[in-house]
Design a protein around this motif. Structure first.
Motif, mmCIF file in Angstrom:
data_model
loop_
_atom_site.group_PDB
_atom_site.id
_atom_site.type_symbol
_atom_site.label_atom_id
_atom_site.label_comp_id
_atom_site.label_asym_id
_atom_site.label_seq_id
_atom_site.Cartn_x
_atom_site.Cartn_y
_atom_site.Cartn_z
ATOM 1 N N ILE A 19 0.802 -1.143 0.022
ATOM 2 C CA ILE A 19 -0.053 0.200 -0.119
ATOM 3 C C ILE A 19 0.819 1.258 0.086
ATOM 4 N N THR A 20 1.884 1.327 0.957
ATOM 5 C CA THR A 20 2.815 2.466 0.927
ATOM 6 C C THR A 20 3.425 2.815 -0.322
ATOM 7 N N LEU A 80 -4.393 6.721 0.528
ATOM 8 C CA LEU A 80 -4.080 5.423 0.469
ATOM 9 C C LEU A 80 -3.093 5.702 1.790
ATOM 10 N N ARG A 83 -4.793 4.659 4.819
ATOM 11 C CA ARG A 83 -5.176 3.367 4.768
ATOM 12 C C ARG A 83 -6.672 3.380 4.591
ATOM 13 N N GLY A 88 -8.486 3.041 -1.566
ATOM 14 C CA GLY A 88 -7.949 1.623 -2.434
ATOM 15 C C GLY A 88 -8.709 1.360 -3.668
ATOM 16 N N LEU A 127 -1.902 -2.987 -5.577
ATOM 17 C CA LEU A 127 -3.034 -2.854 -4.790
ATOM 18 C C LEU A 127 -3.986 -4.088 -4.828
ATOM 19 N N ALA A 132 -4.075 -6.251 0.731
ATOM 20 C CA ALA A 132 -3.853 -4.633 0.511
ATOM 21 C C ALA A 132 -4.887 -3.820 0.627
ATOM 22 N N ILE A 133 -6.141 -4.230 0.137
ATOM 23 C CA ILE A 133 -7.262 -3.151 0.596
ATOM 24 C C ILE A 133 -8.073 -4.006 1.460
#
Length: 135
Positions: A19-20, A80, A83, A88, A127, A132-133
């Motif tokens: 994600i980062t 993002l 979070r 996302g 992603l 991730a999401i």
């Protein structure tokens, strides 16, 4: 497994790193779009117009499309970093839109467009990794 059980499970370091990474790449892609957009808006003759191209848009119009998309990508990138789930989903939508936009922009600036399409695909990969999401 219920939704509350899923939300209580720890997120893997790989997912957080993905994600980062995606957010950082979105910042870069957004800045690239903004630079391209500003170049087309400020100097209409910067990009060479291709004769006979099916999608013959004025370069100033392409500039505004790139500029607005770049700003939206920056907003989603910062979402993002926090979070947010909406970020996302929005990032996936916008990065696909970015890839399509750059596909149509290939005749005007081919190598730059192909680079951005490659970066867009990289963000899509980051992603869509498991975890991730989170919903």
């Amino acid at each position: 497994m219920s939704r509350t059980e899923r939300s209580q499970q720890p997120v893997s370091g790989w997912a957080v790193g993905g994600i980062t990474f995606a957010a950082t790449m979105l910042v870069i892609i957004g800045i690239f779009h903004m630079i391209t957009g500003l170049a087309a808006i400020i100097n209409d003759e910067f990009f060479i117009r291709v004769r006979g191209y099916t999608f013959d848009l004025d370069t100033t119009a392409w500039g505004w499309i790139h500029l607005v998309l770049g700003i939206l990508l920056l907003v989603v990138a910062f979402g993002l970093y926090s979070r947010a789930t909406w970020a996302g989903v929005s990032a996936l939508f916008l990065v696909v839109l970015s890839a399509v936009d750059n596909f149509f922009f290939i005749p005007y600036y081919p190598w730059w467009s192909l680079l951005l399409i490659g970066l867009d695909i990289w963000v899509i990969w980051a992603l869509t990794r498991p975890g991730a999401i989170r919903t």
